[in-house]
Design an enzyme around this catalytic site. Sequence first.
Site, PDB file in Angstrom:
ATOM      1  N   GLY A  70      -7.989  21.269  45.634  1.00  0.00           N
ATOM      2  CA  GLY A  70      -7.221  21.774  44.503  1.00  0.00           C
ATOM      3  C   GLY A  70      -7.033  20.736  43.406  1.00  0.00           C
ATOM      4  N   SER A  71      -6.718  19.517  43.789  1.00  0.00           N
ATOM      5  CA  SER A  71      -6.443  18.485  42.779  1.00  0.00           C
ATOM      6  C   SER A  71      -7.675  18.213  41.930  1.00  0.00           C
ATOM      7  CB  SER A  71      -5.981  17.186  43.454  1.00  0.00           C
ATOM      8  OG  SER A  71      -4.820  17.417  44.221  1.00  0.00           O
ATOM      9  N   ASN A 151       3.913  26.622  44.210  1.00  0.00           N
ATOM     10  CA  ASN A 151       3.895  26.073  45.565  1.00  0.00           C
ATOM     11  C   ASN A 151       5.288  25.805  46.130  1.00  0.00           C
ATOM     12  OD1 ASN A 151       3.300  24.196  43.312  1.00  0.00           O
ATOM     13  ND2 ASN A 151       3.827  22.645  44.815  1.00  0.00           N
ATOM     14  N   GLN A 179      -2.211  28.431  45.700  1.00  0.00           N
ATOM     15  CA  GLN A 179      -1.275  29.114  46.596  1.00  0.00           C
ATOM     16  C   GLN A 179      -1.562  30.609  46.713  1.00  0.00           C
ATOM     17  OE1 GLN A 179       1.183  27.912  48.581  1.00  0.00           O
ATOM     18  NE2 GLN A 179       0.816  25.792  47.995  1.00  0.00           N
ATOM     19  N   CYS A 324      12.518  12.709  47.315  1.00  0.00           N
ATOM     20  CA  CYS A 324      13.130  11.455  47.768  1.00  0.00           C
ATOM     21  C   CYS A 324      12.258  10.727  48.776  1.00  0.00           C
ATOM     22  CB  CYS A 324      14.484  11.716  48.411  1.00  0.00           C
ATOM     23  SG  CYS A 324      15.674  12.375  47.259  1.00  0.00           S
TER      24      CYS A 324
HETATM   25  C1  LIG Z   1      -1.833  22.019  47.433  1.00  0.00           C
HETATM   26  C2  LIG Z   1      -1.884  22.324  45.984  1.00  0.00           C
HETATM   27  C3  LIG Z   1      -2.744  21.614  45.124  1.00  0.00           C
HETATM   28  C4  LIG Z   1      -3.577  20.458  45.600  1.00  0.00           C
HETATM   29  O1  LIG Z   1      -4.618  20.863  46.441  1.00  0.00           O
HETATM   30  P1  LIG Z   1      -5.365  19.757  47.326  1.00  0.00           P
HETATM   31  O2  LIG Z   1      -6.509  20.487  47.928  1.00  0.00           O
HETATM   32  O3  LIG Z   1      -4.387  19.307  48.351  1.00  0.00           O
HETATM   33  O4  LIG Z   1      -5.797  18.667  46.402  1.00  0.00           O
HETATM   34  C5  LIG Z   1      -2.786  21.984  43.803  1.00  0.00           C
HETATM   35  N1  LIG Z   1      -2.029  22.995  43.324  1.00  0.00           N
HETATM   36  C6  LIG Z   1      -1.199  23.704  44.126  1.00  0.00           C
HETATM   37  C7  LIG Z   1      -0.419  24.830  43.544  1.00  0.00           C
HETATM   38  C8  LIG Z   1      -1.087  23.382  45.474  1.00  0.00           C
HETATM   39  O5  LIG Z   1      -0.261  24.071  46.240  1.00  0.00           O
END
Ligand SMILES: *Cc1c(COP(=O)(O)O)cnc(C)c1O
Length: 395
Positions: A70-71, A151, A179, A324
């Site tokens: 996702g990132s 998320n 998500q 935190c």
């Molecule tokens: C988990 C998440 C990401 C990041 O995804 P990764 O595969 O862990 O890099 C990006 N956006 C949302 C909304 C997420 O829940």
Amino acid sequence: MRIYADNAATTKMSKKAVEAMMPYITDIYGNPSSLYSEGQRAKEAIENARETVARCIGASPKEIYFTSGGSESDNQAILTAAANGKKEGKIKIITDAIEHHAVLHTLRKLEKEGFEVVYLPVGAGGIVDADEVEKAIDDRTFLVTVMYANNEIGTIQPIRRIGGICINKKVVFHTDAVQAVGHIPVSVVDDNIDMMSASAHKFHGPKGVGFLYVKKGIRLHNLIEGGAQERGKRAGTENVPGIVACAAALEESVSNMSLHAEKLTSLRDRLMRGLNEIPHSALNGDPVQRLPSNANFCFEGIEGESLLLLLDDKGISASSGSACTSGSLDPSHVLLAIGRPHDVAHGSLRLTLGNDATEEQVDYIIESVKEVVSYLRGFSPVWRDLCAGKSKFLL
Ligand SMILES: *Cc1c(COP(=O)(O)O)cnc(C)c1O
């Protein structure tokens, strides 16, 4: 007994996904770029996975690029839209205040380079107002990026409407659907989406793999230079086992989606009703427009971290909106954006149920949270002051 209630953080790999990836770890380990048969079989597996993923979201296989998750997908979508926008002399991006950090931090970087970013506020329910998106777009705007579902608080955004507005205004529309994909129906065509990020480990696939959907006609720029993998847009030897398992997990999630969603929605509502009985508590996010698995609450007079540790002792894995634990004392930007005061935002709890959750488990969670909240309030100075009338209850 353990109850894993942190499925928004990551999910357990499905048996089918594990089985699908196994041959590509053991026997079919060839490099997909090699011409001999081990390599060609690996290549074929990737192309089959691409077809499966495309089918699951209503795209064409040529519009799917596999990434590390996702990132990376968020970064690539936004940075390349920016490169295209800049060429046209456009500098403005519209987003909202509750995006994931993969989006927000990429936008911050662009702001430092001179781009202008509008962070639209969200209402108390955490929903972006599509009319505000429309008003914010001007002729210098090239990109709108709004997440499909949040998320932390689980709110589902009016993606189809926002996408329709972007088509009319001729602005690129990206959505972080990490998500949503595999959990609620997503169709890039029906939802008017130009670019979309997804991640396998959020839908019972492996970590470190995901994909970016890019609509035909949009010029994608690469973040990683090197070989010609992914049609020259994402260099590096492909994560064949991961890609194969990603497709298997998505296919399974999509085929069981309505069944799971129906069951989870009823369990989630049971959980929300139970937790609502706790005095001076409040649900975060919209009660209806939310992901089937997500319940997120604030409890006044306690710290989210202590709550999590005590729930862990009771066998429950959950999460808090506050950061935190990662060394920062700032409460979640999402909870602040929906209007929770700092003190209240610190006492938050996110429970995200898995497909195998049961009523008994939900009742055990409710009972445990009630117990732990009243235990913690028992020696909280903040709670004592609230009860003594020295400070005012906010919830
Ligand atoms: C988990 C998440 C990401 C990041 O995804 P990764 O595969 O862990 O890099 C990006 N956006 C949302 C909304 C997420 O829940």
